[in-house]
Design a protein around this motif. Structure first.
Motif, PDB file in Angstrom:
ATOM      1  N   ALA A 253      43.408   5.680  10.938  1.00 11.45           N
ATOM      2  CA  ALA A 253      42.191   5.286  11.652  1.00 11.45           C
ATOM      3  C   ALA A 253      41.949   6.170  12.873  1.00 11.45           C
ATOM      4  CB  ALA A 253      42.300   3.816  12.081  1.00 11.45           C
ATOM      5  N   TRP A 254      43.003   6.442  13.631  1.00  9.69           N
ATOM      6  CA  TRP A 254      42.853   7.301  14.810  1.00  9.69           C
ATOM      7  C   TRP A 254      42.511   8.738  14.422  1.00  9.69           C
ATOM      8  CZ3 TRP A 254      42.175   6.114  19.766  1.00  9.69           C
ATOM      9  CH2 TRP A 254      42.499   4.816  20.178  1.00  9.69           C
ATOM     10  N   GLY A 255      43.066   9.189  13.294  1.00 13.26           N
ATOM     11  CA  GLY A 255      42.734  10.528  12.801  1.00 13.26           C
ATOM     12  C   GLY A 255      41.265  10.633  12.424  1.00 13.26           C
ATOM     13  N   LEU A 256      40.761   9.597  11.745  1.00  8.46           N
ATOM     14  CA  LEU A 256      39.338   9.574  11.386  1.00  8.46           C
ATOM     15  C   LEU A 256      38.456   9.521  12.634  1.00  8.46           C
ATOM     16  CD1 LEU A 256      39.426   7.103   8.347  1.00  8.46           C
ATOM     17  CD2 LEU A 256      39.011   9.564   8.271  1.00  8.46           C
ATOM     18  N   LEU A 257      38.905   8.766  13.652  1.00  7.44           N
ATOM     19  CA  LEU A 257      38.138   8.704  14.887  1.00  7.44           C
ATOM     20  C   LEU A 257      38.078  10.069  15.563  1.00  7.44           C
ATOM     21  CD1 LEU A 257      36.685   7.113  17.139  1.00  7.44           C
ATOM     22  CD2 LEU A 257      38.929   6.695  18.161  1.00  7.44           C
ATOM     23  N   TYR A 258      39.204  10.755  15.605  1.00  6.34           N
ATOM     24  CA  TYR A 258      39.248  12.081  16.223  1.00  6.34           C
ATOM     25  C   TYR A 258      38.279  13.035  15.516  1.00  6.34           C
ATOM     26  CZ  TYR A 258      40.908  16.745  17.441  1.00  6.34           C
ATOM     27  OH  TYR A 258      40.977  18.057  17.840  1.00  6.34           O
ATOM     28  N   TYR A 259      38.310  13.010  14.195  1.00  5.80           N
ATOM     29  CA  TYR A 259      37.418  13.885  13.424  1.00  5.80           C
ATOM     30  C   TYR A 259      35.955  13.526  13.691  1.00  5.80           C
ATOM     31  CZ  TYR A 259      34.959  15.886   9.436  1.00  5.80           C
ATOM     32  OH  TYR A 259      34.071  16.571   8.645  1.00  5.80           O
ATOM     33  N   SER A 260      35.661  12.218  13.721  1.00  3.93           N
ATOM     34  CA  SER A 260      34.294  11.754  13.937  1.00  3.93           C
ATOM     35  C   SER A 260      33.794  12.128  15.333  1.00  3.93           C
ATOM     36  CB  SER A 260      34.231  10.234  13.752  1.00  3.93           C
ATOM     37  OG  SER A 260      32.971   9.737  14.142  1.00  3.93           O
TER      38      SER A 260
END
Length: 273
Positions: A253-260
């Motif tokens: 989830a944090w990885g997806l947030l960083y990318y977003s």
């Protein structure tokens, strides 16, 4: 002193505006109280005080998400109202996507460590309340979603619609609790409260898109949110006994947030608002 300086004792124009805007919010807040309290009344009436205690404790854990939502919402509202009045809907949508993604990751993080929170905060007699937490969390997530549309109604000064939706939601919650709590216990209370919030979200989305005709966010924005939350909550329900897999879910989830965030901030930096 203020009355003397103002030289006006009663300004009926202001009184009318204040009453028309404010009185529906009295019923709105009463409806919110019913929505959050009637399930406890039903559980206490049909099951007893012990089950009410377990349910109330589970809700205290779930309120962590509510605190996160309130903090974000209070920071968001003034900026939203300013941009809405200026007709800057595109900018609202793009900033809302960032806000939604941050809140969703916070939701995911707290949900994934909720078993540890439950065990840290209470003794074993309350641990069975852990099975209520995902449903309570999802309920608060739909509160977050419907609040986005309610802000549009506030900006459009349609507080009567806000009150109507909350009263309908409260009535649904009362009826469902009376039917299902005696049969399925306090799990039913958590699910019926979630259902009432889902209905509330749908109601406000229909009001803003069909009656006010102000499609600020759009159905795609909400479908992305709902699908992700259903997926992540389902992941938790399947792997709640595995600490490592739950931590892996947080990292994703944090990885997806960083990318977003990187993607959205790059567009903002280029002036693509």
């Amino acid at each position: 002193y203020l009355l003397k300086r103002g030289k006006t004792l009663v300004n009926f124009k202001f009184w009318k505006f204040g009453l028309v805007f404010g009185i529906p919010l009295v019923f709105h807040n009463l409806g919110l109280i019913v929505n959050t309290q009637f399930d406890r009344i039903a559980i206490n009436n049909y099951l007893g005080s012990s089950e009410t205690g377990i349910y109330s404790f589970a809700y205290q854990v779930g309120m962590i998400v509510q605190v996160l939502f309130i903090s974000i919402d209070q920071a968001w509202n003034p900026w939203f109202l300013e941009k809405y009045d200026n007709g800057e809907y595109s900018k609202i949508r793009k900033r809302a996507k960032i806000m939604r993604n941050i809140f969703t990751v916070l939701y995911t993080s707290v949900l994934m460590i909720s078993p540890e929170l439950v065990k840290l905060m209470a003794d074993k007699s309350y641990w069975e309340g852990l099975y209520l937490v995902p449903w309570i969390f999802m309920g608060y997530y739909f509160v977050f979603l419907y609040a986005l549309e309610v802000n549009v109604e506030y900006a459009s000064k349609r507080t009567g619609m806000i009150a109507t939706g909350t009263i309908i939601s409260a009535l649904i919650n009362i009826v469902l609790n009376m039917i299902f709590v005696p049969i399925y216990g306090y799990m039913a209370a958590a699910v019926t409260t979630l259902i009432s919030y889902v209905v509330l979200f749908i109601f406000h989305y229909v009001i803003t898109s069909r009656i006010i005709k102000s499609k600020v966010y759009g159905i795609k924005f909400y479908l992305q949110s709902i699908i992700f939350v259903l997926f992540i909550t389902g992941f938790f329900l399947i792997f709640q006994d595995s600490f490592l897999l739950r931590i892996f879910g947080i990292l994703i989830a944090w990885g997806l947030l960083y990318y977003s965030l990187k993607h959205e901030l790059k567009k903002i930096g280029k002036g693509k608002d």
